[in-house]
Scaffold this motif. Sequence first.
Motif, PDB file in Angstrom:
ATOM      1  N   GLU A 172     -20.336  54.992  -6.811  1.00 42.73           N
ATOM      2  CA  GLU A 172     -20.507  54.397  -8.130  1.00 42.73           C
ATOM      3  C   GLU A 172     -21.956  54.572  -8.568  1.00 42.73           C
ATOM      4  O   GLU A 172     -22.859  54.641  -7.733  1.00 42.73           O
ATOM      5  CB  GLU A 172     -20.140  52.909  -8.106  1.00 42.73           C
ATOM      6  CG  GLU A 172     -18.672  52.647  -7.831  1.00 42.73           C
ATOM      7  CD  GLU A 172     -18.346  51.164  -7.907  1.00 42.73           C
ATOM      8  OE1 GLU A 172     -17.495  50.788  -8.731  1.00 42.73           O
ATOM      9  OE2 GLU A 172     -18.955  50.396  -7.144  1.00 42.73           O
ATOM     10  N   PRO A 173     -22.217  54.620  -9.878  1.00 40.41           N
ATOM     11  CA  PRO A 173     -23.586  54.884 -10.346  1.00 40.41           C
ATOM     12  C   PRO A 173     -24.571  53.810  -9.913  1.00 40.41           C
ATOM     13  O   PRO A 173     -24.271  52.607 -10.003  1.00 40.41           O
ATOM     14  CB  PRO A 173     -23.441  54.903 -11.875  1.00 40.41           C
ATOM     15  CG  PRO A 173     -21.993  55.123 -12.140  1.00 40.41           C
ATOM     16  CD  PRO A 173     -21.258  54.501 -10.998  1.00 40.41           C
ATOM     17  N   ILE A 174     -25.716  54.235  -9.439  1.00 38.73           N
ATOM     18  CA  ILE A 174     -26.809  53.284  -9.235  1.00 38.73           C
ATOM     19  C   ILE A 174     -27.175  52.726 -10.612  1.00 38.73           C
ATOM     20  O   ILE A 174     -27.342  53.466 -11.571  1.00 38.73           O
ATOM     21  CB  ILE A 174     -28.014  53.980  -8.588  1.00 38.73           C
ATOM     22  CG1 ILE A 174     -27.681  54.360  -7.136  1.00 38.73           C
ATOM     23  CG2 ILE A 174     -29.258  53.095  -8.647  1.00 38.73           C
ATOM     24  CD1 ILE A 174     -28.740  55.206  -6.455  1.00 38.73           C
ATOM     25  N   GLY A 175     -27.277  51.407 -10.683  1.00 38.83           N
ATOM     26  CA  GLY A 175     -27.535  50.751 -11.962  1.00 38.83           C
ATOM     27  C   GLY A 175     -26.347  49.971 -12.483  1.00 38.83           C
ATOM     28  O   GLY A 175     -26.445  49.336 -13.537  1.00 38.83           O
ATOM     29  N   ASN A 176     -25.233  49.971 -11.739  1.00 41.96           N
ATOM     30  CA  ASN A 176     -24.075  49.200 -12.214  1.00 41.96           C
ATOM     31  C   ASN A 176     -24.234  47.699 -11.975  1.00 41.96           C
ATOM     32  O   ASN A 176     -23.449  46.906 -12.486  1.00 41.96           O
ATOM     33  CB  ASN A 176     -22.772  49.700 -11.591  1.00 41.96           C
ATOM     34  CG  ASN A 176     -22.758  49.610 -10.072  1.00 41.96           C
ATOM     35  OD1 ASN A 176     -23.357  48.714  -9.483  1.00 41.96           O
ATOM     36  ND2 ASN A 176     -22.074  50.544  -9.421  1.00 41.96           N
ATOM     37  N   CYS A 177     -25.246  47.323 -11.202  1.00 44.34           N
ATOM     38  CA  CYS A 177     -25.585  45.911 -10.957  1.00 44.34           C
ATOM     39  C   CYS A 177     -24.478  45.128 -10.255  1.00 44.34           C
ATOM     40  O   CYS A 177     -24.396  43.909 -10.396  1.00 44.34           O
ATOM     41  CB  CYS A 177     -25.995  45.210 -12.257  1.00 44.34           C
ATOM     42  SG  CYS A 177     -27.510  45.866 -12.997  1.00 44.34           S
TER      43      CYS A 177
END
Length: 390
Positions: A172-177
Motif C-alpha cells: 500500500e502507498p506510503i502516506g496512507n496513514c
Amino acid sequence: MTTMIPYGRQDINQADIDAVIEVLRSDFLTQGPVVPAFENAVATYCGTKHAIAVNSATSALHIACLALGLKKGDVVWTTPITFVASANCALYCGASVDFVDIDPKSYNISVDCLKEKLVKAGIAGILPKVVIPVHLCGQSCDMAAIHALSQKYDFKIIEDASHAIGGRYNNEPIGNCHYCDITVFSFHPVKIITTGEGGMAISNDHQLANRMRLLRSHGITTDLANMHARPHQELWNYQQIDLGFNYRMTDIQAALGLSQIQRLDEFVAKRHNIAIRYDQLFSDYPVLTPWQHSDSYSSYHLYVIRLKFDKINQTQRQVYDALRASEILVNLHYIPVYRQPYYEQMGFVAGYSLEAEKYYSEAISIPIYPGLKDIDLNHISNILIKSLVK
C-alpha cells in the motif's frame, strides 16, 4: 557522461516548465487553485483524506507536532540517522528529544530498541508523547509493529516520509496513514518529485488537518463558523484565532508538483533500475549494498553503501575523497543527529547509539536519480572500485 555527478538531481521536462509558465500568466501566483489541486492529487495517490501543502518538510513536521499538542515538558523520540529536521521540529515546540538506535539491516529505527526503551521509560514515567520514525532512503520502517507499540504505550506517530513518496509498505502507498497520525513528505529538488522547495503533511484525521491548515497561514481563518463573535457594526472577513506561521506553498511551486506527480511511478521505477545495476556492479567487491525488506517497496531516494573495512585498506575518508576528486559528489546520510554540536550542548555524546555509530563510520551515499545514464553508472563504479584497492 556529465563532468560532475551529484548524489541527487531533479528531473524537469517541458510539461513541468509549461505548467509553471501557465501559473505565471494566471491571476494567482501564491494562494490560488493549484495548491489544492496538488494536495488532492497527493491525497488521491496515497489514499488519504487530507493533504496540507507547505513550504518545506521541516514546516510540515513543525505544524504536525503542534497539531498533536506537543509542548514544553513533552518528549519526542526519533532515529539518530536522519536529517536534523526530524529532531529539531520537537525543539521548536519547546519539547525535548531522545534517540532510538537503528536496525543494522534497514538502517531505520529499530523496533527491538524501541520496545526496550519504552519498557524502561514506562518504569521511569518518561514515555514519549510522539515518536517520529524516518523512512530512510525511501524504505518504510516496520510501521505495523511501531503502531502496535503506540497502542500499548499511548504515543502519537508522525511518519517522516521525506524520502519516501512513491514507495509502498505492505503493498500500500506510503502516506496512507494506516499506522500513524500524520505523514510528512518533502519536495526538495533531490527528492523523488520536486516543487523547488516544499513539503506536505498528510492525515486521515479531520481535526488534525484543519489545525495544520490554520497553523500554516498565521493562525488566520476566513471561516465564519470559526470566527469569534463581534458587534454587527464591525466588519471582520478574517481573524487570527491562533499563533501560526507563514508556511504556505505557492501556486508556482504546486504547479511544478502537480506536473511532476504524473511521473512519480516512472521516477521510482528508474531509481529501482539504477539500484539493481549498482547491486550487480558491486556484487564481487567489499561493499555492503542496501538490504530491502520484502514488505517494503522503496522509493530509493538514496543508495547507501557500507564499506567492509576488514577487506579494504582504505579509510572512509579516503574513499569519499577519491570519489569527490573525480567529481562524483557522494555524500554521507547522515551524521547521527546527537553528534551535531548543537545537540552535544544538550549532553549527548559520541557512542550514544552504537549501531548508528557503526553505520556512520562505514556509510557513503552514491549518486542515484532518474537522469543517470549507464556510462555514469559505470564511471561511478569504476572510480569506487579503484578507491577501495589503492
